[in-house]
Design an enzyme around this catalytic site. Structure first.
Site, mmCIF file in Angstrom:
data_model
loop_
_atom_site.group_PDB
_atom_site.id
_atom_site.type_symbol
_atom_site.label_atom_id
_atom_site.label_comp_id
_atom_site.label_asym_id
_atom_site.label_seq_id
_atom_site.Cartn_x
_atom_site.Cartn_y
_atom_site.Cartn_z
ATOM 1 N N ARG A 100 0.839 -1.179 0.000
ATOM 2 C CA ARG A 100 0.000 0.000 0.000
ATOM 3 C C ARG A 100 0.884 1.244 0.000
ATOM 4 O O ARG A 100 2.098 1.145 0.071
ATOM 5 C CB ARG A 100 -0.913 0.011 1.221
ATOM 6 N N GLN A 148 -2.722 2.694 9.969
ATOM 7 C CA GLN A 148 -1.423 2.788 9.295
ATOM 8 C C GLN A 148 -0.417 3.579 10.128
ATOM 9 O O GLN A 148 0.788 3.346 10.070
ATOM 10 C CB GLN A 148 -1.564 3.454 7.917
ATOM 11 N N ASP A 166 -2.351 11.021 -2.064
ATOM 12 C CA ASP A 166 -2.615 10.018 -3.092
ATOM 13 C C ASP A 166 -2.956 10.642 -4.428
ATOM 14 O O ASP A 166 -2.958 9.953 -5.451
ATOM 15 C CB ASP A 166 -3.744 9.094 -2.622
HETATM 16 C C1 LIG Z 1 3.350 8.205 0.207
HETATM 17 S S1 LIG Z 1 1.718 8.043 -0.232
HETATM 18 C C2 LIG Z 1 1.015 7.399 1.214
HETATM 19 C C3 LIG Z 1 -0.463 7.614 1.245
HETATM 20 O O1 LIG Z 1 -1.124 6.414 0.865
HETATM 21 C C4 LIG Z 1 -1.900 6.003 1.953
HETATM 22 O O2 LIG Z 1 -3.071 5.354 1.591
HETATM 23 P P1 LIG Z 1 -3.186 3.730 1.801
HETATM 24 O O3 LIG Z 1 -2.533 3.408 3.109
HETATM 25 O O4 LIG Z 1 -4.672 3.499 1.775
HETATM 26 O O5 LIG Z 1 -2.468 3.152 0.610
HETATM 27 C C5 LIG Z 1 -2.222 7.274 2.704
HETATM 28 O O6 LIG Z 1 -3.228 8.015 2.056
HETATM 29 C C6 LIG Z 1 -0.890 7.939 2.636
HETATM 30 O O7 LIG Z 1 -0.879 9.306 2.892
#
Ligand SMILES: CSC[C@H]1O[C@H](OP(=O)(O)O)[C@H](O)[C@@H]1O
Length: 362
Positions: A54, A201, A242
């Site tokens: 992710r 996260q 994102d």
């Molecule tokens: C360096 S981009 C990280 C960005 O992506 C994450 O989303 P996810 O954990 O759902 O892939 C989150 O929005 C972060 O800020």
């Protein structure tokens, strides 16, 4: 970045066979460091959907290798189109996924089939090298913000949301890159780590990353950030993203918008770190135009963690029978963003600011 002294990237080609792909299973962090071996595109699609892998830049990089794995099976144009379409549907919000797939298709489409496999691996590797260097430069361009905020202080408090660290990119991270560089330069950095419900996260990944690098940090409930800002406990906010639109609107993990509102109300600088692959100049109004991923309700009603005797369990924390909604992202309007930190420098969250750094995207 290093784990116990060993340098790693977040995705790599298995050296013993030269074609399978290695990633960390991020659903097992921070409890165990599981390295997965991906051998076919279906496994890549599952890894992205299930969030084993992710982070906006990283899902693009891993999808690029997913195209290479697919072409090993069938290098026809039809299969190229099929795998680009299939991987492109795995997650809708991070533009990096479509950026990487479009770059792979553009490189491969006009090649003869027998030249596509080697070219696919070369282009995926180039995407990874570009991301690692891009994120390193984001760190360099964000560092002066922390240096300025730390003047005359024995501790500079930075709040971050979700995980925009090296595990969300190929290396270095975006929001965390300047933090790593500031820490390594000896600045008195402390990070407030939003737990980032519902998938945590922050508590699981950002805290793990910062802890392994020795960066002082404190995990907080998502709803504590505004209170800390009201009491002068936050010197600046740095988050990842994102997708950033032509006018500077920022899509990021759900809850980012609320942090931006609290930062504005308390005069706390709110910075967003992004690589060029996160820019989407084809959309202007992020709130109206950016598709927001709706993830399973179980991510809200259930919680996964480690029991006292070391087992990883999932339990229901919500009332039985209650429904749950789970929008995974929100959009922060440009007016709430102090500025953008990119590999080319810092700019205002505006079309003029972005075109000043990326004139070719006019
Ligand atoms: C360096 S981009 C990280 C960005 O992506 C994450 O989303 P996810 O954990 O759902 O892939 C989150 O929005 C972060 O800020």
């Amino acid at each position: 970045m290093k784990i116990d002294g060993t340098p790693y990237r977040s995705v790599w080609v298995e050296p013993s066979d030269g074609w399978s792909i290695r990633i960390f299973d991020q659903t097992q962090l921070p409890w165990s460091l599981e390295i997965l071996r991906l051998t076919e595109p279906g496994q890549v699609a599952h890894a992205i959907r299930s969030m084993q892998v992710r982070g906006a830049p990283l899902i693009g990089a891993v999808a690029a290798y997913g195209v290479a794995l697919a072409l090993r099976q069938d290098a026809s144009t039809g299969n190229l189109e099929r795998v680009v379409a299939a991987l492109g549907e795995t997650r809708p919000t991070a533009i990096n996924l479509r950026w990487a797939l479009s770059r792979m298709r553009g490189t491969l489409h006009n090649l003869p089939a027998d030249a596509r496999i080697a070219a696919a691996y070369a282009e995926a590797a180039a995407i990874c090298d570009d991301d690692a260097e891009t994120c390193r430069r984001i760190g360099e361009n964000g560092l002066p913000l922390i240096e300025a905020a730390s003047q005359g202080k024995d501790r500079v408090n930075i709040l971050t949301h979700c995980n925009a660290g090296w595990i969300a990119t190929v290396d270095w991270g975006t929001a965390l890159a300047p933090i790593y560089m500031a820490h390594d330069a000896g600045l008195p950095v402390h990070v407030w780590v939003d737990e980032t419900r519902p998938r945590n996260q922050g508590a699981a990944l950002t805290a793990w990353e910062l802890g392994r690098h020795g960066v002082p940090h404190t995990i907080i409930a998502d709803n504590a950030g505004g209170h800390l800002m009201q009491h002068g406990q936050v010197d600046l906010v740095i988050v990842g993203t994102d997708r950033v639109t032509r006018q500077g609107d920022v899509a990021n993990k759900i809850g980012t918008y609320l942090k931006a509102l609290a930062a504005r109300d308390n005069g706390v600088p709110f910075w967003v770190a992004l690589p060029h692959s996160t820019l989407d100049m084809s959309v202007t109004d992020g709130v109206a135009e950016i598709p927001i991923e709706e993830r399973p309700a179980a991510e809200v009603t259930d919680l996964t963690g480690r029991t006292a005797d070391g087992r990883i369990e999932t339990i229901r924390v919500a009332a039985a029978g209650s429904a749950a909604a789970n929008p995974a992202f929100d959009v922060t309007p440009a007016r709430l963003v102090t500025g953008l930190i990119t590999e080319r420098g810092r700019c205002a969250a505006s079309e003029a600011g972005l075109l000043g750094l990326y004139p070719e995207k006019a």
